[in-house]
Write a protein that holds these residues in place. Structure first.
Motif, PDB file in Angstrom:
ATOM      1  N   ALA A 185     -31.751 -31.314 -10.359  1.00  0.00           N
ATOM      2  CA  ALA A 185     -30.911 -31.649  -9.204  1.00  0.00           C
ATOM      3  C   ALA A 185     -30.819 -30.741  -8.242  1.00  0.00           C
ATOM      4  CB  ALA A 185     -29.645 -32.496  -9.735  1.00  0.00           C
ATOM      5  N   ALA A 186     -30.475 -29.496  -8.753  1.00  0.00           N
ATOM      6  CA  ALA A 186     -29.969 -28.540  -7.672  1.00  0.00           C
ATOM      7  C   ALA A 186     -31.116 -27.772  -7.061  1.00  0.00           C
ATOM      8  CB  ALA A 186     -29.031 -27.543  -8.582  1.00  0.00           C
ATOM      9  N   LYS A 187     -32.095 -27.699  -7.787  1.00  0.00           N
ATOM     10  CA  LYS A 187     -33.456 -27.180  -7.074  1.00  0.00           C
ATOM     11  C   LYS A 187     -34.345 -28.085  -6.673  1.00  0.00           C
ATOM     12  CE  LYS A 187     -31.689 -23.071  -8.392  1.00  0.00           C
ATOM     13  NZ  LYS A 187     -31.507 -22.179  -7.418  1.00  0.00           N
ATOM     14  N   GLN A 188     -33.965 -29.430  -6.778  1.00  0.00           N
ATOM     15  CA  GLN A 188     -35.200 -30.501  -6.317  1.00  0.00           C
ATOM     16  C   GLN A 188     -36.353 -30.176  -7.043  1.00  0.00           C
ATOM     17  OE1 GLN A 188     -34.577 -31.418  -2.138  1.00  0.00           O
ATOM     18  NE2 GLN A 188     -32.831 -30.763  -2.035  1.00  0.00           N
ATOM     19  N   LEU A 189     -36.303 -30.056  -8.337  1.00  0.00           N
ATOM     20  CA  LEU A 189     -37.541 -29.700  -8.905  1.00  0.00           C
ATOM     21  C   LEU A 189     -38.557 -30.677  -9.112  1.00  0.00           C
ATOM     22  CD1 LEU A 189     -37.671 -26.732 -10.020  1.00  0.00           C
ATOM     23  CD2 LEU A 189     -37.480 -27.698 -12.388  1.00  0.00           C
ATOM     24  N   GLY A 190     -39.913 -30.432  -8.817  1.00  0.00           N
ATOM     25  CA  GLY A 190     -40.814 -31.587  -8.829  1.00  0.00           C
ATOM     26  C   GLY A 190     -41.363 -31.727 -10.188  1.00  0.00           C
ATOM     27  N   ASN A 191     -42.161 -32.716 -10.525  1.00  0.00           N
ATOM     28  CA  ASN A 191     -42.395 -33.025 -11.760  1.00  0.00           C
ATOM     29  C   ASN A 191     -43.122 -31.865 -12.462  1.00  0.00           C
ATOM     30  OD1 ASN A 191     -41.198 -35.502 -11.627  1.00  0.00           O
ATOM     31  ND2 ASN A 191     -43.176 -36.697 -11.208  1.00  0.00           N
ATOM     32  N   GLU A 192     -44.131 -31.245 -11.752  1.00  0.00           N
ATOM     33  CA  GLU A 192     -45.258 -30.390 -12.249  1.00  0.00           C
ATOM     34  C   GLU A 192     -44.292 -29.221 -12.884  1.00  0.00           C
ATOM     35  OE1 GLU A 192     -49.198 -27.920 -11.387  1.00  0.00           O
ATOM     36  OE2 GLU A 192     -48.298 -29.240  -9.851  1.00  0.00           O
ATOM     37  N   ALA A 193     -43.370 -28.780 -12.135  1.00  0.00           N
ATOM     38  CA  ALA A 193     -42.569 -27.670 -12.343  1.00  0.00           C
ATOM     39  C   ALA A 193     -41.705 -28.053 -13.630  1.00  0.00           C
ATOM     40  CB  ALA A 193     -41.575 -27.237 -11.257  1.00  0.00           C
ATOM     41  N   ARG A 194     -40.927 -29.300 -13.457  1.00  0.00           N
ATOM     42  CA  ARG A 194     -40.152 -29.788 -14.562  1.00  0.00           C
ATOM     43  C   ARG A 194     -40.929 -29.640 -15.938  1.00  0.00           C
ATOM     44  NH1 ARG A 194     -39.985 -35.781 -14.771  1.00  0.00           N
ATOM     45  NH2 ARG A 194     -42.161 -35.314 -15.630  1.00  0.00           N
ATOM     46  N   ASP A 195     -42.221 -30.358 -15.851  1.00  0.00           N
ATOM     47  CA  ASP A 195     -42.861 -30.343 -17.255  1.00  0.00           C
ATOM     48  C   ASP A 195     -43.231 -28.759 -17.755  1.00  0.00           C
ATOM     49  OD1 ASP A 195     -42.497 -33.065 -17.068  1.00  0.00           O
ATOM     50  OD2 ASP A 195     -44.729 -33.322 -16.375  1.00  0.00           O
ATOM     51  N   SER A 196     -43.505 -28.121 -16.799  1.00  0.00           N
ATOM     52  CA  SER A 196     -44.045 -26.815 -17.065  1.00  0.00           C
ATOM     53  C   SER A 196     -42.790 -26.206 -17.785  1.00  0.00           C
ATOM     54  CB  SER A 196     -44.124 -25.709 -15.987  1.00  0.00           C
ATOM     55  OG  SER A 196     -44.440 -24.544 -16.250  1.00  0.00           O
ATOM     56  N   LEU A 197     -41.465 -26.230 -17.393  1.00  0.00           N
ATOM     57  CA  LEU A 197     -40.331 -25.705 -18.098  1.00  0.00           C
ATOM     58  C   LEU A 197     -39.871 -26.493 -19.510  1.00  0.00           C
ATOM     59  CD1 LEU A 197     -37.677 -25.411 -15.351  1.00  0.00           C
ATOM     60  CD2 LEU A 197     -38.884 -23.757 -16.408  1.00  0.00           C
ATOM     61  N   ILE A 198     -40.214 -27.753 -19.481  1.00  0.00           N
ATOM     62  CA  ILE A 198     -39.969 -28.440 -20.783  1.00  0.00           C
ATOM     63  C   ILE A 198     -41.276 -27.854 -21.836  1.00  0.00           C
ATOM     64  CG2 ILE A 198     -40.579 -30.841 -22.124  1.00  0.00           C
ATOM     65  CD1 ILE A 198     -39.458 -31.898 -19.471  1.00  0.00           C
ATOM     66  N   ALA A 199     -42.388 -27.765 -21.478  1.00  0.00           N
ATOM     67  CA  ALA A 199     -43.217 -27.011 -22.365  1.00  0.00           C
ATOM     68  C   ALA A 199     -42.800 -25.655 -22.930  1.00  0.00           C
ATOM     69  CB  ALA A 199     -44.562 -26.852 -21.638  1.00  0.00           C
ATOM     70  N   GLN A 200     -41.857 -24.973 -22.201  1.00  0.00           N
ATOM     71  CA  GLN A 200     -41.324 -23.849 -22.809  1.00  0.00           C
ATOM     72  C   GLN A 200     -39.959 -23.859 -23.273  1.00  0.00           C
ATOM     73  OE1 GLN A 200     -42.110 -20.356 -19.595  1.00  0.00           O
ATOM     74  NE2 GLN A 200     -42.564 -22.233 -18.424  1.00  0.00           N
ATOM     75  N   TRP A 201     -39.613 -24.885 -23.548  1.00  0.00           N
ATOM     76  CA  TRP A 201     -38.329 -25.361 -23.841  1.00  0.00           C
ATOM     77  C   TRP A 201     -37.400 -24.474 -24.979  1.00  0.00           C
ATOM     78  CZ3 TRP A 201     -34.859 -27.862 -21.242  1.00  0.00           C
ATOM     79  CH2 TRP A 201     -33.448 -28.324 -21.468  1.00  0.00           C
ATOM     80  N   ASP A 202     -37.958 -24.498 -26.115  1.00  0.00           N
ATOM     81  CA  ASP A 202     -37.544 -23.577 -27.007  1.00  0.00           C
ATOM     82  C   ASP A 202     -37.216 -22.420 -26.885  1.00  0.00           C
ATOM     83  OD1 ASP A 202     -37.450 -26.069 -28.425  1.00  0.00           O
ATOM     84  OD2 ASP A 202     -38.791 -25.366 -30.016  1.00  0.00           O
ATOM     85  N   ALA A 232     -38.252 -18.650 -15.234  1.00  0.00           N
ATOM     86  CA  ALA A 232     -39.775 -19.330 -15.873  1.00  0.00           C
ATOM     87  C   ALA A 232     -40.195 -20.325 -15.070  1.00  0.00           C
ATOM     88  CB  ALA A 232     -39.120 -19.764 -17.283  1.00  0.00           C
ATOM     89  N   THR A 233     -39.421 -20.729 -13.873  1.00  0.00           N
ATOM     90  CA  THR A 233     -40.151 -21.845 -12.966  1.00  0.00           C
ATOM     91  C   THR A 233     -41.391 -21.317 -12.279  1.00  0.00           C
ATOM     92  OG1 THR A 233     -37.956 -22.549 -12.503  1.00  0.00           O
ATOM     93  CG2 THR A 233     -39.480 -23.356 -11.000  1.00  0.00           C
ATOM     94  N   PRO A 234     -42.527 -22.076 -12.250  1.00  0.00           N
ATOM     95  CA  PRO A 234     -43.619 -21.570 -11.686  1.00  0.00           C
ATOM     96  C   PRO A 234     -43.630 -21.481 -10.422  1.00  0.00           C
ATOM     97  CG  PRO A 234     -44.047 -23.375 -13.171  1.00  0.00           C
ATOM     98  CD  PRO A 234     -42.687 -23.148 -13.011  1.00  0.00           C
ATOM     99  N   VAL A 235     -44.344 -20.361  -9.724  1.00  0.00           N
ATOM    100  CA  VAL A 235     -44.118 -20.187  -8.315  1.00  0.00           C
ATOM    101  C   VAL A 235     -44.850 -20.917  -7.644  1.00  0.00           C
ATOM    102  CG1 VAL A 235     -44.516 -18.263  -6.579  1.00  0.00           C
ATOM    103  CG2 VAL A 235     -43.651 -17.513  -8.795  1.00  0.00           C
ATOM    104  N   GLY A 236     -44.502 -21.488  -6.516  1.00  0.00           N
ATOM    105  CA  GLY A 236     -45.209 -22.370  -5.733  1.00  0.00           C
ATOM    106  C   GLY A 236     -45.682 -23.765  -6.109  1.00  0.00           C
ATOM    107  N   VAL A 237     -44.951 -24.223  -7.250  1.00  0.00           N
ATOM    108  CA  VAL A 237     -45.090 -25.379  -7.887  1.00  0.00           C
ATOM    109  C   VAL A 237     -44.223 -26.447  -7.369  1.00  0.00           C
ATOM    110  CG1 VAL A 237     -45.726 -26.779 -10.060  1.00  0.00           C
ATOM    111  CG2 VAL A 237     -46.524 -24.408  -9.773  1.00  0.00           C
ATOM    112  N   ASN A 238     -44.447 -27.385  -6.578  1.00  0.00           N
ATOM    113  CA  ASN A 238     -43.527 -28.305  -6.040  1.00  0.00           C
ATOM    114  C   ASN A 238     -42.091 -28.171  -6.234  1.00  0.00           C
ATOM    115  OD1 ASN A 238     -43.049 -30.899  -5.079  1.00  0.00           O
ATOM    116  ND2 ASN A 238     -43.429 -31.908  -6.881  1.00  0.00           N
ATOM    117  N   VAL A 239     -41.764 -26.917  -5.956  1.00  0.00           N
ATOM    118  CA  VAL A 239     -40.133 -26.705  -5.857  1.00  0.00           C
ATOM    119  C   VAL A 239     -39.700 -26.679  -4.505  1.00  0.00           C
ATOM    120  CG1 VAL A 239     -38.269 -25.271  -6.530  1.00  0.00           C
ATOM    121  CG2 VAL A 239     -40.312 -25.257  -7.824  1.00  0.00           C
ATOM    122  N   GLN A 240     -38.909 -27.870  -4.276  1.00  0.00           N
ATOM    123  CA  GLN A 240     -38.562 -28.129  -2.629  1.00  0.00           C
ATOM    124  C   GLN A 240     -37.254 -27.254  -2.283  1.00  0.00           C
ATOM    125  OE1 GLN A 240     -38.017 -32.111  -2.452  1.00  0.00           O
ATOM    126  NE2 GLN A 240     -40.230 -32.592  -3.201  1.00  0.00           N
TER     127      GLN A 240
END
Length: 240
Positions: A185-202, A232-240
């Protein structure tokens, strides 16, 4: 991974001088990833709901249970009581941050998907769902508390859970899922960036814990969680 809609608010940073204290006050809550197996009702064909009052000791163990409302199926009600008796909790904390005995009200739901006529008994493969929730809890309570927690607070809680439920997958506890929802919510993260972080969760949760152990007086969410996930947030991946 479940990421609900959590309200975020910043609060005053409270740091206890007592090494055995924690940020308080707060309610007792179940260690979800350390929960016992849910009640299995192979012959049940109706949805059931049971409310239970659970008394939790300062050590996180259940002291007693009392049915507040019954489901209409006495077997299910007693199995729910047994479920809560075996459920580990993070205990309530008083204003000084010390664990105390408390009482919580919890609701258990059992939903059944009845198979078509002639399909046989209602087994797990036919579709059933057991879930539980605390009553009288506001949706944003956890987010408000997480915003106030220091790394020392986070580590106390995490280590307490690990001691009581050593086999639990604590990286999927509310402490981290709600923090992630706050970050989205704070970073207004898009789905692609969110899913990338979830893949690295542990890995990211492990790094967050390491960061907190290196700076126990820092703010858990702002200084440790956000810093780790931003890195870890991908650079330029739908982060508004």
């Amino acid at each position: 991974m479940r990421v609900g809609c959590w309200l975020f608010a910043t609060g005053a940073l409270l740091l206890s001088l007592d090494a055995f204290a924690q940020l308080g006050p707060s309610r007792a809550y179940p260690i979800d990833t350390g929960s016992p197996p849910p009640p299995l009702m192979q012959f049940e064909t109706k949805d059931r709901t049971t409310d239970t009052e659970v008394r939790v000791g300062a050590d996180g163990h259940v002291l007693s249970t009392r049915l507040l409302t019954r489901s209409g199926n006495g077997v299910f009600d007693e199995r729910v009581r047994g479920y809560w008796k075996n459920q580990p909790f993070v205990p309530a904390l008083d204003a000084q941050g010390h664990p105390v005995t408390s009482t919580v009200r919890l609701r258990a739901y059992y939903a059944v998907k009845v198979p078509q006529s002639g399909a046989g008994l209602v087994f797990r493969t036919n579709g059933w769902r057991f879930r539980a929730e605390a009553l009288d809890v506001k949706p944003d309570d956890a987010a408000l508390r997480i915003a106030r927690m220091t790394c020392r607070d986070l580590l106390w809680e995490y280590d307490f859970m690990h001691g009581l439920a050593p086999k639990a997958k604590l990286q999927h506890e509310e402490l981290f899922h709600v923090a992630f929802a706050m970050y989205i919510a704070a970073k207004q993260l898009g789905n692609e960036a969110r899913d990338s972080l979830i893949a690295q969760w542990d890995t990211l949760i492990g790094q967050t814990l390491d960061s907190c152990r290196a700076q126990p007086a820092a703010a858990y969410w702002k200084d440790a969680f956000v810093h780790t996930f931003e890195s870890a947030t991908p650079v330029g991946v739908n982060v508004q």
